[in-house]
Scaffold this motif. Structure first.
Motif, PDB file in Angstrom:
ATOM      1  N   VAL A   1       0.840  -1.193   0.000  1.00 20.93           N
ATOM      2  CA  VAL A   1       0.000   0.000   0.000  1.00 20.93           C
ATOM      3  C   VAL A   1       0.882   1.252   0.000  1.00 20.93           C
ATOM      4  CG1 VAL A   1      -1.645   1.344   1.375  1.00 20.93           C
ATOM      5  CG2 VAL A   1      -1.976  -1.114   1.095  1.00 20.93           C
ATOM      6  N   VAL A   2       1.980   1.192   0.723  1.00 22.57           N
ATOM      7  CA  VAL A   2       2.937   2.303   0.748  1.00 22.57           C
ATOM      8  C   VAL A   2       3.789   2.321  -0.510  1.00 22.57           C
ATOM      9  CG1 VAL A   2       4.909   3.302   1.968  1.00 22.57           C
ATOM     10  CG2 VAL A   2       3.001   2.329   3.263  1.00 22.57           C
ATOM     11  N   GLU A   3       4.327   1.169  -0.862  1.00 18.85           N
ATOM     12  CA  GLU A   3       5.319   1.108  -1.932  1.00 18.85           C
ATOM     13  C   GLU A   3       4.724   1.325  -3.314  1.00 18.85           C
ATOM     14  OE1 GLU A   3       7.201  -2.636  -1.267  1.00 18.85           O
ATOM     15  OE2 GLU A   3       8.171  -1.966   0.593  1.00 18.85           O
ATOM     16  N   ALA A   4       3.486   0.936  -3.526  1.00 21.25           N
ATOM     17  CA  ALA A   4       2.858   1.137  -4.840  1.00 21.25           C
ATOM     18  C   ALA A   4       2.807   2.622  -5.180  1.00 21.25           C
ATOM     19  CB  ALA A   4       1.461   0.532  -4.865  1.00 21.25           C
ATOM     20  N   TYR A   5       2.487   3.425  -4.191  1.00 18.95           N
ATOM     21  CA  TYR A   5       2.421   4.882  -4.401  1.00 18.95           C
ATOM     22  C   TYR A   5       3.792   5.447  -4.740  1.00 18.95           C
ATOM     23  CZ  TYR A   5       1.677   9.836  -3.347  1.00 18.95           C
ATOM     24  OH  TYR A   5       1.607  11.204  -3.418  1.00 18.95           O
ATOM     25  N   VAL A   6       4.772   5.124  -3.917  1.00 12.57           N
ATOM     26  CA  VAL A   6       6.118   5.661  -4.117  1.00 12.57           C
ATOM     27  C   VAL A   6       6.709   5.175  -5.437  1.00 12.57           C
ATOM     28  CG1 VAL A   6       8.464   5.757  -3.172  1.00 12.57           C
ATOM     29  CG2 VAL A   6       6.494   5.857  -1.638  1.00 12.57           C
ATOM     30  N   LEU A   7       6.473   3.919  -5.765  1.00  9.62           N
ATOM     31  CA  LEU A   7       7.016   3.339  -6.993  1.00  9.62           C
ATOM     32  C   LEU A   7       6.504   4.058  -8.230  1.00  9.62           C
ATOM     33  CD1 LEU A   7       8.624   1.056  -8.399  1.00  9.62           C
ATOM     34  CD2 LEU A   7       6.544  -0.324  -8.307  1.00  9.62           C
ATOM     35  N   PHE A   8       5.191   4.220  -8.344  1.00  6.27           N
ATOM     36  CA  PHE A   8       4.629   4.874  -9.527  1.00  6.27           C
ATOM     37  C   PHE A   8       4.944   6.363  -9.541  1.00  6.27           C
ATOM     38  CE2 PHE A   8       2.410   0.940  -9.979  1.00  6.27           C
ATOM     39  CZ  PHE A   8       2.066   0.861 -11.322  1.00  6.27           C
ATOM     40  N   LEU A   9       4.963   6.985  -8.380  1.00  2.00           N
ATOM     41  CA  LEU A   9       5.280   8.413  -8.314  1.00  2.00           C
ATOM     42  C   LEU A   9       6.689   8.682  -8.809  1.00  2.00           C
ATOM     43  CD1 LEU A   9       4.512  11.309  -7.342  1.00  2.00           C
ATOM     44  CD2 LEU A   9       5.464  10.658  -5.112  1.00  2.00           C
ATOM     45  N   THR A  10       7.660   7.974  -8.284  1.00  2.00           N
ATOM     46  CA  THR A  10       9.052   8.231  -8.659  1.00  2.00           C
ATOM     47  C   THR A  10       9.363   7.770 -10.083  1.00  2.00           C
ATOM     48  OG1 THR A  10       9.697   6.134  -7.588  1.00  2.00           O
ATOM     49  CG2 THR A  10       9.872   8.147  -6.273  1.00  2.00           C
TER      50      THR A  10
END
Length: 200
Positions: A54-63
């Motif tokens: 839930v945390v990493e999906a956001y950071v992954l697509f954002l960066t």
């Protein structure tokens, strides 16, 4: 790119308000969701590994898409891409807030990352394009400072929202903020694009 004329104080304040608001939503969601993870896990019956995603999906697509988002803003219009990002981020936030499983939460968070990758670089590009050189340094400094403040206030804000409502509030709080961006931007931000991109 032509040098923009000096902005009136009122117009400058509106440009900064909208762009800071847009970027703040992106940065707040990098930290505020962490506080809600235990409640999310309990409510959805999910595993710890799923909550990590839930945390990493956001950071992954954002960066991963940030540079692409900046390029799209330059090519197709910075205000247009910021508003597009606001719509995507808002839809994703509503979807996350209504989620009842880890799978839908992760998908919504990934979509938030896509929206954020349009919002943040477009808002910064708008500041650079709207202010003439003699005003630009101060404007960029304010944009960066207030964006940093938004990260600092995310934990207490998240804790308060979870305490008085539920973990879903950390997603729903984005909606009125993004609605303000969409309401104000067409009236106070001129469209701009880098027409030289792709000519070399």
């Amino acid at each position: 790119m032509n040098t923009p004329p000096p902005l009136t104080p009122a117009r400058a304040r509106w440009v900064l308000f909208v762009t800071i608001l847009a970027s703040s939503v992106v940065f707040i969601d990098m930290t505020i969701v962490n506080l809600a993870l235990p409640a999310m896990q309990l409510d959805t019956g999910s595993s710890f590994r799923a909550m990590q995603w839930v945390v990493e999906a956001y950071v992954l697509f954002l960066t991963a898409l940030m540079l692409t988002g900046g390029g799209l803003a330059d090519a197709f219009g910075r205000r247009r891409m910021m508003c597009t990002g606001a719509v995507i981020f808002g839809i994703a936030s509503i979807s996350a807030g209504l989620s009842n499983s880890a799978g839908t939460l992760i998908a919504a968070r990934a979509l938030q990352g896509v929206g954020g990758a349009l919002l943040a670089p477009a808002s910064l590009a708008i500041v650079s394009a709207a202010f003439p050189p003699e005003q630009r340094g101060r404007a960029l400094g304010l944009w960066a400072a207030f964006s940093a403040v938004s990260v600092a206030i995310a934990p207490p804000l998240g804790g308060l929202l979870i305490e008085i409502w539920s973990w879903r509030a950390v997603f729903f709080v984005n909606v009125p903020l993004l609605a303000l961006v969409l309401l104000i931007a067409p009236w106070h931000i001129s469209e701009s694009a880098d027409l030289t991109r792709g000519r070399h």
